[in-house]
Design a protein around this motif. Structure first.
Motif, PDB file in Angstrom:
ATOM      1  N   SER A  64       0.856  -1.182   0.000  1.00 20.81           N
ATOM      2  CA  SER A  64       0.000   0.000   0.000  1.00 20.81           C
ATOM      3  C   SER A  64       0.894   1.235   0.000  1.00 20.81           C
ATOM      4  O   SER A  64       1.964   1.237  -0.605  1.00 20.81           O
ATOM      5  CB  SER A  64      -0.934  -0.032   1.210  1.00 20.81           C
ATOM      6  OG  SER A  64      -1.783   1.102   1.232  1.00 20.81           O
ATOM      7  N   SER A  65       0.492   2.275   0.698  1.00 20.95           N
ATOM      8  CA  SER A  65       1.265   3.510   0.765  1.00 20.95           C
ATOM      9  C   SER A  65       0.671   4.384   1.858  1.00 20.95           C
ATOM     10  O   SER A  65      -0.502   4.259   2.216  1.00 20.95           O
ATOM     11  CB  SER A  65       1.184   4.248  -0.581  1.00 20.95           C
ATOM     12  OG  SER A  65       1.642   5.582  -0.462  1.00 20.95           O
ATOM     13  N   THR A  66       1.483   5.296   2.393  1.00 19.75           N
ATOM     14  CA  THR A  66       0.929   6.252   3.348  1.00 19.75           C
ATOM     15  C   THR A  66      -0.095   7.156   2.663  1.00 19.75           C
ATOM     16  O   THR A  66      -0.905   7.806   3.331  1.00 19.75           O
ATOM     17  CB  THR A  66       2.034   7.111   3.977  1.00 19.75           C
ATOM     18  OG1 THR A  66       2.821   7.726   2.942  1.00 19.75           O
ATOM     19  CG2 THR A  66       2.938   6.264   4.858  1.00 19.75           C
ATOM     20  N   ALA A  67      -0.087   7.180   1.320  1.00 17.95           N
ATOM     21  CA  ALA A  67      -1.104   7.929   0.577  1.00 17.95           C
ATOM     22  C   ALA A  67      -2.501   7.339   0.794  1.00 17.95           C
ATOM     23  O   ALA A  67      -3.499   7.989   0.515  1.00 17.95           O
ATOM     24  CB  ALA A  67      -0.774   7.943  -0.912  1.00 17.95           C
ATOM     25  N   ALA A  68      -2.560   6.124   1.307  1.00 18.54           N
ATOM     26  CA  ALA A  68      -3.854   5.526   1.642  1.00 18.54           C
ATOM     27  C   ALA A  68      -4.519   6.278   2.794  1.00 18.54           C
ATOM     28  O   ALA A  68      -5.745   6.251   2.934  1.00 18.54           O
ATOM     29  CB  ALA A  68      -3.664   4.063   2.033  1.00 18.54           C
ATOM     30  N   PHE A  69      -3.698   6.934   3.603  1.00 22.55           N
ATOM     31  CA  PHE A  69      -4.205   7.627   4.791  1.00 22.55           C
ATOM     32  C   PHE A  69      -4.055   9.140   4.700  1.00 22.55           C
ATOM     33  O   PHE A  69      -4.861   9.880   5.253  1.00 22.55           O
ATOM     34  CB  PHE A  69      -3.462   7.126   6.033  1.00 22.55           C
ATOM     35  CG  PHE A  69      -3.345   5.634   6.086  1.00 22.55           C
ATOM     36  CD1 PHE A  69      -4.455   4.847   6.383  1.00 22.55           C
ATOM     37  CD2 PHE A  69      -2.150   5.000   5.797  1.00 22.55           C
ATOM     38  CE1 PHE A  69      -4.360   3.465   6.408  1.00 22.55           C
ATOM     39  CE2 PHE A  69      -2.041   3.613   5.829  1.00 22.55           C
ATOM     40  CZ  PHE A  69      -3.150   2.848   6.130  1.00 22.55           C
ATOM     41  N   GLU A  70      -2.999   9.612   4.033  1.00 12.97           N
ATOM     42  CA  GLU A  70      -2.744  11.049   3.896  1.00 12.97           C
ATOM     43  C   GLU A  70      -2.472  11.390   2.445  1.00 12.97           C
ATOM     44  O   GLU A  70      -1.394  11.886   2.097  1.00 12.97           O
ATOM     45  CB  GLU A  70      -1.548  11.462   4.766  1.00 12.97           C
ATOM     46  CG  GLU A  70      -1.756  11.267   6.243  1.00 12.97           C
ATOM     47  CD  GLU A  70      -0.685  10.366   6.833  1.00 12.97           C
ATOM     48  OE1 GLU A  70       0.452  10.358   6.326  1.00 12.97           O
ATOM     49  OE2 GLU A  70      -0.994   9.654   7.805  1.00 12.97           O
ATOM     50  N   GLY A  71      -3.425  11.074   1.596  1.00 17.07           N
ATOM     51  CA  GLY A  71      -3.249  11.366   0.183  1.00 17.07           C
ATOM     52  C   GLY A  71      -3.141  12.862  -0.045  1.00 17.07           C
ATOM     53  O   GLY A  71      -3.927  13.653   0.486  1.00 17.07           O
ATOM     54  N   GLN A  72      -2.160  13.235  -0.846  1.00 16.81           N
ATOM     55  CA  GLN A  72      -1.949  14.648  -1.127  1.00 16.81           C
ATOM     56  C   GLN A  72      -2.753  15.096  -2.339  1.00 16.81           C
ATOM     57  O   GLN A  72      -3.350  14.288  -3.055  1.00 16.81           O
ATOM     58  CB  GLN A  72      -0.459  14.904  -1.347  1.00 16.81           C
ATOM     59  CG  GLN A  72       0.372  14.658  -0.101  1.00 16.81           C
ATOM     60  CD  GLN A  72       1.814  15.053  -0.314  1.00 16.81           C
ATOM     61  OE1 GLN A  72       2.512  14.463  -1.133  1.00 16.81           O
ATOM     62  NE2 GLN A  72       2.271  16.065   0.411  1.00 16.81           N
ATOM     63  N   ILE A  73      -2.777  16.395  -2.548  1.00 16.36           N
ATOM     64  CA  ILE A  73      -3.461  16.958  -3.708  1.00 16.36           C
ATOM     65  C   ILE A  73      -2.928  16.296  -4.977  1.00 16.36           C
ATOM     66  O   ILE A  73      -1.722  16.164  -5.167  1.00 16.36           O
ATOM     67  CB  ILE A  73      -3.238  18.476  -3.762  1.00 16.36           C
ATOM     68  CG1 ILE A  73      -4.012  19.169  -2.630  1.00 16.36           C
ATOM     69  CG2 ILE A  73      -3.664  19.047  -5.118  1.00 16.36           C
ATOM     70  CD1 ILE A  73      -3.714  20.652  -2.497  1.00 16.36           C
ATOM     71  N   GLY A  74      -3.842  15.856  -5.839  1.00 15.05           N
ATOM     72  CA  GLY A  74      -3.460  15.225  -7.100  1.00 15.05           C
ATOM     73  C   GLY A  74      -3.260  13.726  -7.032  1.00 15.05           C
ATOM     74  O   GLY A  74      -2.888  13.108  -8.019  1.00 15.05           O
ATOM     75  N   GLN A  75      -3.538  13.119  -5.861  1.00 19.64           N
ATOM     76  CA  GLN A  75      -3.329  11.676  -5.709  1.00 19.64           C
ATOM     77  C   GLN A  75      -4.640  10.896  -5.679  1.00 19.64           C
ATOM     78  O   GLN A  75      -4.724   9.861  -5.029  1.00 19.64           O
ATOM     79  CB  GLN A  75      -2.519  11.392  -4.442  1.00 19.64           C
ATOM     80  CG  GLN A  75      -1.073  11.796  -4.528  1.00 19.64           C
ATOM     81  CD  GLN A  75      -0.252  11.313  -3.342  1.00 19.64           C
ATOM     82  OE1 GLN A  75      -0.719  11.298  -2.213  1.00 19.64           O
ATOM     83  NE2 GLN A  75       0.987  10.918  -3.608  1.00 19.64           N
TER      84      GLN A  75
END
Length: 269
Positions: free
Chosen positions: A160-171
């Motif tokens: 997975s990725s930390t983007a699963a929890f704190e997705g940034q703008i554009g993700q």
């Protein structure tokens, strides 16, 4: 699970996190099925590993695969199962590390919506490709002779990725795909418990991969500024080290492990 004498399937195995897993598990005595789209790199990596150790002969094989295509996965799975029969090293685990990122805001600067093609591209590789690879390999792992005393048959290590929890703008698409993998972790662990198959997901933050190598200096410095400790991106070998622990530690199951040095991403840099 003991790594020697078992076969591990690694998608995206020619670069980044996947390649680090391939190298470590091979060095530890495992047999490795490398799955990737890049045939030249795949064959080169397999040949390199074969030549690295005398006793490694026959313990690594490359399969050209597009994980977004079911038929391509089917072809590879047939080849893997035939290879496993010839080596006698049963399938022990799957590490679906193939993944892509394609940034795009829901509305662009002209207030046009993100294209469905770009969303499909990311979801088809990161999410659909992962689940498709797992579902096609699981029946073969479930047929393994169980290992005593816990009757374990195999392990899945999702990426997975930390983007699963704190997705940034554009993700949008990337976070959707990685969030879904985090969400299915416990479901897979529960579905497969009766078969002695575990599932654990790793959610890395900034790691040195081909994907992050495309970042500009400004973006990279912005990311590094929000890191806690250490103040650097992770090394693929550090990711592979956690994969090893998950494989060998049977009490790790049904959970998502953040590998992020304490980082919590802001909405923008």
């Amino acid at each position: 699970m003991h790594i020697p004498g078992r076969t591990f399937v690694v998608s995206g195995g020619c670069s980044g996190l996947g390649q680090a897993c391939v190298r470590l598990l091979h060095n530890l005595g495992g047999s490795i099925a490398i799955l990737d789209l890049d045939a030249s790199k795949g064959e080169q990596l397999a040949q390199e590993l074969e030549q690295s150790q005398r006793e490694s002969q026959g313990r690594v094989k490359f399969f050209e695969v597009d994980v977004s295509e079911t038929e391509s996965i089917q072809h590879a799975v047939r080849g893997i199962t035939e290879w496993v029969k010839s080596t006698g090293h049963e399938l022990g685990g799957v590490i679906p590390a193939a993944g892509v990122g394609l940034p795009g805001k829901v509305l662009d600067r002209s207030d046009e919506p993100i294209s469905l093609d770009s969303i499909d591209y990311v979801l088809n590789i990161n999410l659909r490709g992962t689940l498709d690879l797992i579902r096609q390999l699981i029946p073969h792992i479930a047929k393994n002779k169980p290992l005593s005393p816990d009757l374990e048959r195999g392990v899945l290590v999702l990426v997975s990725s930390t983007a699963a929890f704190e997705g940034q703008i554009g993700q949008l698409a990337y976070s959707a795909s990685k969030g879904a993998l985090a969400s299915v972790t416990l479901v897979l662990a529960r579905d497969l418990a009766s078969h002695g198959i575990r599932c654990v997901t790793i959610a890395p933050s900034l790691f040195e991969t081909n994907m992050t190598a495309m970042m500009g200096d400004k973006v990279r410095k912005g990311l590094e500024s929000v890191l806690e400790f250490p103040k650097r991106g992770g090394n693929p070998e550090e990711f592979a080290s956690l994969v090893r622990e998950i494989i060998e530690n049977k009490m790790l199951n049904g959970t998502v492990i953040r590998l992020d040095g304490g980082t919590r991403m802001p909405s923008r840099l």
